[in-house]
Motif scaffolding. Structure first.
Motif, PDB file in Angstrom:
ATOM      1  N   GLN A  66       0.824  -1.210   0.000  1.00 52.07           N
ATOM      2  CA  GLN A  66       0.000   0.000   0.000  1.00 52.07           C
ATOM      3  C   GLN A  66       0.861   1.265   0.000  1.00 52.07           C
ATOM      4  OE1 GLN A  66      -3.468   0.497   2.722  1.00 52.07           O
ATOM      5  NE2 GLN A  66      -2.625   2.534   3.099  1.00 52.07           N
ATOM      6  N   TYR A  67       1.981   1.254   0.743  1.00 51.26           N
ATOM      7  CA  TYR A  67       2.801   2.456   0.859  1.00 51.26           C
ATOM      8  C   TYR A  67       3.352   2.909  -0.493  1.00 51.26           C
ATOM      9  CZ  TYR A  67       6.268   5.643   2.986  1.00 51.26           C
ATOM     10  OH  TYR A  67       7.012   6.732   3.357  1.00 51.26           O
ATOM     11  N   GLN A  68       3.483   1.994  -1.435  1.00 50.27           N
ATOM     12  CA  GLN A  68       3.928   2.405  -2.767  1.00 50.27           C
ATOM     13  C   GLN A  68       2.941   3.391  -3.399  1.00 50.27           C
ATOM     14  OE1 GLN A  68       4.837  -0.835  -5.424  1.00 50.27           O
ATOM     15  NE2 GLN A  68       5.746  -2.074  -3.792  1.00 50.27           N
ATOM     16  N   PHE A  69       1.683   3.284  -3.004  1.00 46.06           N
ATOM     17  CA  PHE A  69       0.642   4.078  -3.649  1.00 46.06           C
ATOM     18  C   PHE A  69       0.006   5.120  -2.719  1.00 46.06           C
ATOM     19  CE2 PHE A  69       0.931  -0.069  -5.648  1.00 46.06           C
ATOM     20  CZ  PHE A  69       1.114   0.279  -6.979  1.00 46.06           C
ATOM     21  N   LEU A  70      -0.268   4.719  -1.477  1.00 43.56           N
ATOM     22  CA  LEU A  70      -0.972   5.623  -0.561  1.00 43.56           C
ATOM     23  C   LEU A  70      -0.432   5.486   0.848  1.00 43.56           C
ATOM     24  CD1 LEU A  70      -4.599   4.838  -1.777  1.00 43.56           C
ATOM     25  CD2 LEU A  70      -3.426   7.023  -2.108  1.00 43.56           C
ATOM     26  N   ASP A  71      -0.055   6.600   1.436  1.00 41.83           N
ATOM     27  CA  ASP A  71       0.314   6.648   2.841  1.00 41.83           C
ATOM     28  C   ASP A  71      -0.975   6.589   3.662  1.00 41.83           C
ATOM     29  OD1 ASP A  71       1.790   6.935   5.145  1.00 41.83           O
ATOM     30  OD2 ASP A  71       2.663   8.876   4.605  1.00 41.83           O
ATOM     31  N   LEU A  72      -0.852   6.383   4.967  1.00 44.69           N
ATOM     32  CA  LEU A  72      -2.039   6.294   5.818  1.00 44.69           C
ATOM     33  C   LEU A  72      -2.892   7.570   5.754  1.00 44.69           C
ATOM     34  CD1 LEU A  72      -3.456   4.290   7.639  1.00 44.69           C
ATOM     35  CD2 LEU A  72      -2.131   5.157   9.561  1.00 44.69           C
ATOM     36  N   PRO A  73      -2.308   8.767   5.873  1.00 44.28           N
ATOM     37  CA  PRO A  73      -3.143   9.969   5.729  1.00 44.28           C
ATOM     38  C   PRO A  73      -3.724  10.136   4.333  1.00 44.28           C
ATOM     39  CG  PRO A  73      -0.833  10.563   6.006  1.00 44.28           C
ATOM     40  CD  PRO A  73      -0.934   9.108   6.310  1.00 44.28           C
ATOM     41  N   ASP A  74      -3.077   9.571   3.317  1.00 39.68           N
ATOM     42  CA  ASP A  74      -3.637   9.629   1.967  1.00 39.68           C
ATOM     43  C   ASP A  74      -4.968   8.886   1.902  1.00 39.68           C
ATOM     44  OD1 ASP A  74      -1.575  11.109   0.701  1.00 39.68           O
ATOM     45  OD2 ASP A  74      -0.331   9.308   0.591  1.00 39.68           O
ATOM     46  N   VAL A  75      -5.067   7.777   2.642  1.00 36.98           N
ATOM     47  CA  VAL A  75      -6.331   7.030   2.671  1.00 36.98           C
ATOM     48  C   VAL A  75      -7.434   7.917   3.233  1.00 36.98           C
ATOM     49  CG1 VAL A  75      -7.552   5.036   3.646  1.00 36.98           C
ATOM     50  CG2 VAL A  75      -5.172   4.803   2.885  1.00 36.98           C
ATOM     51  N   ALA A  76      -7.137   8.602   4.343  1.00 39.01           N
ATOM     52  CA  ALA A  76      -8.128   9.492   4.953  1.00 39.01           C
ATOM     53  C   ALA A  76      -8.515  10.632   4.025  1.00 39.01           C
ATOM     54  CB  ALA A  76      -7.587  10.050   6.267  1.00 39.01           C
ATOM     55  N   SER A  77      -7.650  10.968   3.076  1.00 41.87           N
ATOM     56  CA  SER A  77      -7.916  12.113   2.189  1.00 41.87           C
ATOM     57  C   SER A  77      -8.783  11.759   0.988  1.00 41.87           C
ATOM     58  CB  SER A  77      -6.592  12.689   1.668  1.00 41.87           C
ATOM     59  OG  SER A  77      -6.060  11.894   0.610  1.00 41.87           O
ATOM     60  N   LEU A  78      -9.096  10.477   0.798  1.00 42.30           N
ATOM     61  CA  LEU A  78      -9.741  10.062  -0.445  1.00 42.30           C
ATOM     62  C   LEU A  78     -11.140  10.631  -0.638  1.00 42.30           C
ATOM     63  CD1 LEU A  78      -8.567   6.337  -0.741  1.00 42.30           C
ATOM     64  CD2 LEU A  78      -7.776   8.329  -2.032  1.00 42.30           C
ATOM     65  N   ASN A  79     -11.772  11.063   0.432  1.00 44.10           N
ATOM     66  CA  ASN A  79     -13.073  11.740   0.280  1.00 44.10           C
ATOM     67  C   ASN A  79     -12.990  13.214   0.636  1.00 44.10           C
ATOM     68  OD1 ASN A  79     -15.031  10.121  -0.918  1.00 44.10           O
ATOM     69  ND2 ASN A  79     -15.360   8.937   0.942  1.00 44.10           N
ATOM     70  N   ALA A  80     -11.769  13.753   0.714  1.00 41.42           N
ATOM     71  CA  ALA A  80     -11.619  15.195   0.893  1.00 41.42           C
ATOM     72  C   ALA A  80     -12.257  15.900  -0.299  1.00 41.42           C
ATOM     73  CB  ALA A  80     -10.141  15.547   1.004  1.00 41.42           C
ATOM     74  N   PRO A  81     -12.864  17.062  -0.085  1.00 40.03           N
ATOM     75  CA  PRO A  81     -12.846  17.859   1.152  1.00 40.03           C
ATOM     76  C   PRO A  81     -14.018  17.617   2.102  1.00 40.03           C
ATOM     77  CG  PRO A  81     -13.725  19.189  -0.617  1.00 40.03           C
ATOM     78  CD  PRO A  81     -13.427  17.845  -1.210  1.00 40.03           C
ATOM     79  N   ARG A  82     -14.550  16.381   2.144  1.00 41.03           N
ATOM     80  CA  ARG A  82     -15.551  16.082   3.166  1.00 41.03           C
ATOM     81  C   ARG A  82     -14.952  16.367   4.542  1.00 41.03           C
ATOM     82  NH1 ARG A  82     -19.078  11.944   0.905  1.00 41.03           N
ATOM     83  NH2 ARG A  82     -20.040  13.020  -0.864  1.00 41.03           N
ATOM     84  N   PRO A  83     -15.745  16.819   5.510  1.00 42.25           N
ATOM     85  CA  PRO A  83     -15.224  17.203   6.827  1.00 42.25           C
ATOM     86  C   PRO A  83     -14.603  16.022   7.579  1.00 42.25           C
ATOM     87  CG  PRO A  83     -17.422  18.097   6.480  1.00 42.25           C
ATOM     88  CD  PRO A  83     -17.180  17.144   5.363  1.00 42.25           C
TER      89      PRO A  83
END
Length: 406
Positions: free
Chosen positions: A324-341
């Protein structure tokens, strides 16, 4: 003779130089959880990681980025079981002050069922906002949803656990009292989905150990001597089967949304999620993967993989997704529905995550929300407490959920 002595002296001199050189090299290398293997793994991970992060390039279309990144993450999670109708049923009903607690069971796929607590506030006259409350890990496998939802006749070991992590308050019930429909599902390996010792090849004498023990002692034996040690065998078997533990958990949690949408009390446009620790990880992936979630709260599970590589890569086996780290860091996962609150709550005294890792995750998410011109939709708070969700943290989370869902 003199020549031989001289040769021996020269050999000793160079040997001592090598010794000094090795010592200096060891002193120059940072200490880590994997010792001398850290430079190799750090160098390898530094090559082209997080390539699908929103910050990795100038994405012309946010929606194209989102679709590309989610598709890859679902591929890496690698769990696509045969679906099944929910076939939900109510197992019990308990009237409590201000709300009703239902114990429900439903299919999460063709081979799995789970149980959950559904909390429905009194006097609902129209569809209400809903929250999926995702339980923690804590090495406490015997229970899942019960760790943040009020139940009767609790064993002492559960009461002590809730006191330690939640200051004795069942936050799911507090949300119901404030007008939210709340769903608290068991994750795989916990509560109604826990490991059955009777079906283990080697239960290590579990039956004899619990014979004559008190309820709390039996639960502790199960947690410490059965479920905990078997995480290793579980993860090895899960990987061998071709899937990932987090993939199974995330699929289960997404079906929780399906269940909520089947209830007439729920407004489909106002669903959020919240969780502590493993629940925070679950909240990260549920918020990131499913656009039906409108806002999220992550408590005590925020860091970057870069920080974990050197230290603190010793969490439950449930969180690791190969490549997974090759593609998305842990905070990147949380960002996938940004800019939702999204709100992130960190504990400064947390021994499971470094403060540097928390701050690195904050910086990444803050930059993403700012670049999407919605910095006010992201909030992060730090609390000078150990790994927990204190009442003060709960109150901040409730205010966030009320702001965006009511």
């Amino acid at each position: 003779m003199i020549k031989n002595i001289f040769n021996i002296w020269v050999a000793c001199f160079f040997a001592s130089l090598c010794c000094v050189s090795s010592t200096l090299q060891a002193q120059e290398q940072p200490k880590s959880d994997v010792g001398n293997f850290y430079p190799l793994l750090d160098a390898y991970s530094s090559k082209n990681n997080s390539r699908l992060s929103y910050l990795s390039r100038n994405w012309r279309s946010v929606e194209k980025w989102r679709k590309t990144a989610k598709t890859k993450l679902n591929e890496l999670l690698a769990f696509n079981p045969e679906p099944a109708p929910l076939n939900s049923e109510i197992l019990s009903t308990t009237k409590r002050e201000g709300y009703t607690q239902y114990l429900v069971r439903y299919n999460v796929n063709a081979l799995q069922k789970t149980e959950a607590f559904l909390l429905v506030p009194d006097n609902i006259t129209k569809p209400a906002p809903a929250v999926i409350a995702l339980h923690d890990h804590g090495g406490f496998y015997f229970f899942g949803k019960e760790k943040h939802t009020l139940t009767d006749n609790q064993p002492d070991i559960l009461e002590a656990y809730v006191q330690n992590l939640y200051e004795g308050r069942y936050y799911a019930d507090e949300l119901a009292k404030r007008g939210f429909v709340v769903l608290c599902p068991d994750a795989p390996y916990f509560g109604s989905q826990k490991l059955d010792p009777a079906l283990l090849t080697d239960a290590k004498g579990y039956d004899k150990k619990v014979e004559g023990a008190s309820e709390s002692e039996r639960i502790q034996i199960y947690n410490k001597q059965v479920a905990g040690p078997n995480e290793v065998a579980m993860n090895k078997t899960i990987l061998t089967s071709g899937t990932t533990w987090l993939g199974i958990i995330a699929q289960n949690d997404r079906v929780a949304i399906d269940f909520l949408l089947s209830r007439p009390e729920v407004d489909p446009e106002r669903i959020g999620c919240i969780g502590l620790s493993l629940g925070g990880l679950r909240s990260t992936y549920l918020f990131g993967l499913d656009s039906r979630i409108k806002t999220g709260v992550i408590a005590a599970f925020s860091t970057t993989y870069e920080q974990m590589l050197q230290q603190h890569a010793h969490h439950t086996w449930m969180m690791y997704v190969p490549r997974q780290y090759q593609f998305l860091d842990l905070p990147d996962v949380a960002s996938l529905n940004a800019p939702r609150p999204l709100m992130v709550m960190n504990c400064k005294q947390d021994k499971l995550f470094s403060l540097t890792g928390m701050q690195a995750a904050e910086e990444k998410l803050s930059t993403i929300y700012s670049s999407m011109k919605a910095p006010e939709n992201f909030a992060v708070k730090y609390y000078d407490v150990p790994h927990s969700m204190t009442i003060a943290m709960q109150e901040d989370a409730f205010a966030w959920l009320e702001k965006w869902l009511k």
